[in-house]
Scaffold this active site. Structure first.
Site, short mmCIF file in Angstrom:
data_model
loop_
_atom_site.label_atom_id
_atom_site.label_comp_id
_atom_site.label_asym_id
_atom_site.label_seq_id
_atom_site.Cartn_x
_atom_site.Cartn_y
_atom_site.Cartn_z
N HIS A 205 0.73 -1.60 -0.29
CA HIS A 205 0.08 -0.14 0.27
C HIS A 205 0.67 1.18 0.27
CE1 HIS A 205 -3.47 -3.13 1.12
NE2 HIS A 205 -4.10 -2.16 1.17
N HIS A 247 1.46 -3.53 9.31
CA HIS A 247 2.73 -3.58 9.29
C HIS A 247 3.80 -2.63 10.32
CE1 HIS A 247 2.96 -4.69 4.31
NE2 HIS A 247 1.77 -4.34 4.64
#
Length: 284
Positions: A205, A247
């Site tokens: 992303h 993440h």
């Protein structure tokens, strides 16, 4: 022919048969004949006796071997100790960075689940997450490419499509090579995941947000407020990855840098409509 009594007396007196079948008597003060020494050397029983006759000598030789090996080891120990006690600065820096990264990522994962401290804004973070997913971007670019009437618009959308494909391939390769697991507090409820999505480094992303933001700012004529919104959207996409626990911080930071550099690759591989027609003609 000697009598049995003579043989018995000879056996008790230390007589040994010679080479010619006769008995030879040897004294305790004299050394045995050479042929007896050869027979004793080949006798396994005498070999075992000689091996066990002097334990003190064996212990002495063993201690000398041990002392020599310890002396040799003493010559090698300083170098090994220096390697253990003086690790490289790069190793210490990387270990410290990894520890800080894990600690900070866990502290910032405030939307990892509904009962987290900021669990109430988790739906909003997931909406931002979907806005940076690859499938909506690919579908949107294909639709715009299909609806575009101008050659300039088709050129921009075509190269944006190529940029998205390059980003997907490069991120998948890096994830498959590094194989860093996602944070332990992450919930695998992401939108449309694939096999490599179980790995976290780098953030796909984040790479996509940085790539698309730089691409749009370079090739679209946007007013100042819209340009600020594009930058704000890219930053929120990266922040949502950490807040949702998807993440670690370094995954997002590396993803932003990787996406920024991918734009340079897209500029090098830029395809114009004329070039595309020539390519299609060569393939046809």
């Amino acid at each position: 022919m000697p009598s049995p009594k003579a043989r018995n007396n000879g056996g008790r007196s230390g007589s040994v048969p010679g080479n010619n079948g006769r008995y030879e008597f040897m004294s305790l003060n004299r050394s045995p004949p050479p042929h007896l020494l050869q027979r004793q050397g080949s006798d396994p029983t005498s070999a075992r006796l000689r091996a066990s006759e002097s334990p003190t000598r064996r212990r002495g030789s063993g201690s000398s071997n041990a002392s020599s090996s310890s002396a040799t080891g003493a010559q090698q120990l300083p170098e090994e100790d220096c390697m253990r006690l003086n690790p490289s600065f790069v190793g210490i820096a990387l270990s410290s960075l990894l520890a800080i990264d894990l600690w900070l990522s866990k502290r910032l994962g405030v939307c990892a689940c509904e009962d987290s401290s900021w669990g109430s804004i988790r739906p909003l973070m997931k909406l931002i997450e979907i806005s940076g997913h690859g499938i909506p971007w690919l579908a949107g670019v294909l639709y715009c490419l299909y609806k575009s009437d101008s050659a300039a618009g088709q050129e921009v959308m075509l190269n944006l499509l190529m940029a998205l494909i390059v980003d997907l391939v490069l991120v998948a390769v890096v994830k498959a090579v590094v194989r860093r697991r996602r944070p332990s507090h992450n919930r695998m409820d992401m939108f449309a995941t694939f096999s490599v999505d179980r790995y976290s480094f780098p953030s796909g992303h984040a790479t996509r947000a940085a790539l698309c933001a730089r691409f749009l700012l370079a090739h679209l004529v946007l007013a100042a407020p819209l340009r600020v919104l594009v930058l704000l959207w890219a930053a929120l996409v990266g922040l949502s990855r950490v807040l949702l626990g998807r993440h670690n911080v370094t995954d997002v930071a590396f993803g932003f840098g990787m996406g920024y550099c991918q734009y340079n690759l897209v500029e090098m591989l830029w395809v114009s409509p004329v070039g595309l027609q020539l390519m299609m003609g060569q393939l046809g």
